[in-house]
Design a protein around this motif. Structure first.
Motif, PDB file in Angstrom:
ATOM      1  N   LYS A  26       0.848  -1.202   0.000  1.00 16.00           N
ATOM      2  CA  LYS A  26       0.000   0.000   0.000  1.00 16.00           C
ATOM      3  C   LYS A  26       0.877   1.244   0.000  1.00 16.00           C
ATOM      4  CE  LYS A  26      -4.087  -1.841   2.109  1.00 16.00           C
ATOM      5  NZ  LYS A  26      -5.360  -1.231   1.882  1.00 16.00           N
ATOM      6  N   ALA A  27       0.401   2.272  -0.677  1.00 14.21           N
ATOM      7  CA  ALA A  27       1.146   3.517  -0.791  1.00 14.21           C
ATOM      8  C   ALA A  27       0.872   4.478   0.358  1.00 14.21           C
ATOM      9  CB  ALA A  27       0.815   4.192  -2.120  1.00 14.21           C
ATOM     10  N   TRP A  45      -0.830  -0.421 -10.282  1.00  9.79           N
ATOM     11  CA  TRP A  45      -1.774  -0.817  -9.248  1.00  9.79           C
ATOM     12  C   TRP A  45      -1.836  -2.332  -9.099  1.00  9.79           C
ATOM     13  CZ3 TRP A  45      -6.106   2.786 -11.314  1.00  9.79           C
ATOM     14  CH2 TRP A  45      -6.000   4.039 -10.710  1.00  9.79           C
ATOM     15  N   ALA A  46      -1.998  -2.771  -7.882  1.00 14.44           N
ATOM     16  CA  ALA A  46      -2.270  -4.171  -7.566  1.00 14.44           C
ATOM     17  C   ALA A  46      -3.754  -4.260  -7.232  1.00 14.44           C
ATOM     18  CB  ALA A  46      -1.430  -4.616  -6.369  1.00 14.44           C
ATOM     19  N   ILE A  75      -8.328  -1.821  -5.534  1.00 16.38           N
ATOM     20  CA  ILE A  75      -6.894  -1.543  -5.492  1.00 16.38           C
ATOM     21  C   ILE A  75      -6.395  -1.870  -4.085  1.00 16.38           C
ATOM     22  CG2 ILE A  75      -5.097   0.212  -5.661  1.00 16.38           C
ATOM     23  CD1 ILE A  75      -7.011   1.730  -7.540  1.00 16.38           C
ATOM     24  N   VAL A  76      -5.432  -2.761  -4.003  1.00 18.58           N
ATOM     25  CA  VAL A  76      -4.920  -3.176  -2.699  1.00 18.58           C
ATOM     26  C   VAL A  76      -3.460  -2.775  -2.499  1.00 18.58           C
ATOM     27  CG1 VAL A  76      -6.568  -5.056  -2.417  1.00 18.58           C
ATOM     28  CG2 VAL A  76      -4.382  -5.492  -3.560  1.00 18.58           C
ATOM     29  N   GLY A  77      -2.884  -2.080  -3.460  1.00 21.73           N
ATOM     30  CA  GLY A  77      -1.495  -1.659  -3.342  1.00 21.73           C
ATOM     31  C   GLY A  77      -0.900  -1.400  -4.712  1.00 21.73           C
ATOM     32  N   GLU A  78       0.420  -1.547  -4.783  1.00 18.81           N
ATOM     33  CA  GLU A  78       1.135  -1.338  -6.039  1.00 18.81           C
ATOM     34  C   GLU A  78       2.203  -2.406  -6.206  1.00 18.81           C
ATOM     35  OE1 GLU A  78       2.522   2.600  -6.850  1.00 18.81           O
ATOM     36  OE2 GLU A  78       0.809   3.502  -5.848  1.00 18.81           O
TER      37      GLU A  78
END
Length: 91
Positions: A26-27, A45-46, A75-78
């Protein structure tokens, strides 16, 4: 629109190294580095795919579900991209 320069700042380097070591993350709490890395194509994006329970890239999500609307809650993170790995080495 503001131009994003492909300069490797210390914050961007730390963010990319974090993703390279830990996978999708996560950002939140990372300041602007994740945003600019994503704009430069260094991250992606993840997304959580409900059908399989897997975490996949946004591009893969779009390929698998071309007609399904994308929800930002998915979106759960990158992820770091190949371009991001290359930037870590050469910039």
């Amino acid at each position: 629109m503001r131009t994003v320069h492909p300069k490797m700042t210390e914050a961007r380097r730390v963010w990319l190294k974090h993703l390279a070591r830990n996978g999708p993350a996560k950002a939140d709490g990372w300041g602007t580095a994740p945003f600019y890395c994503r704009k430069l194509g260094w991250t992606e994006w993840a997304c959580h795919e409900h059908e399989t329970g897997r975490v996949i890239t946004y591009a893969e999500f779009q390929r698998r579900h071309p007609k399904r609307p994308f929800m930002h809650g998915e979106i759960v993170g990158e992820f770091i991209t190949d371009e991001g790995r290359e930037a870590l080495v050469h910039l």
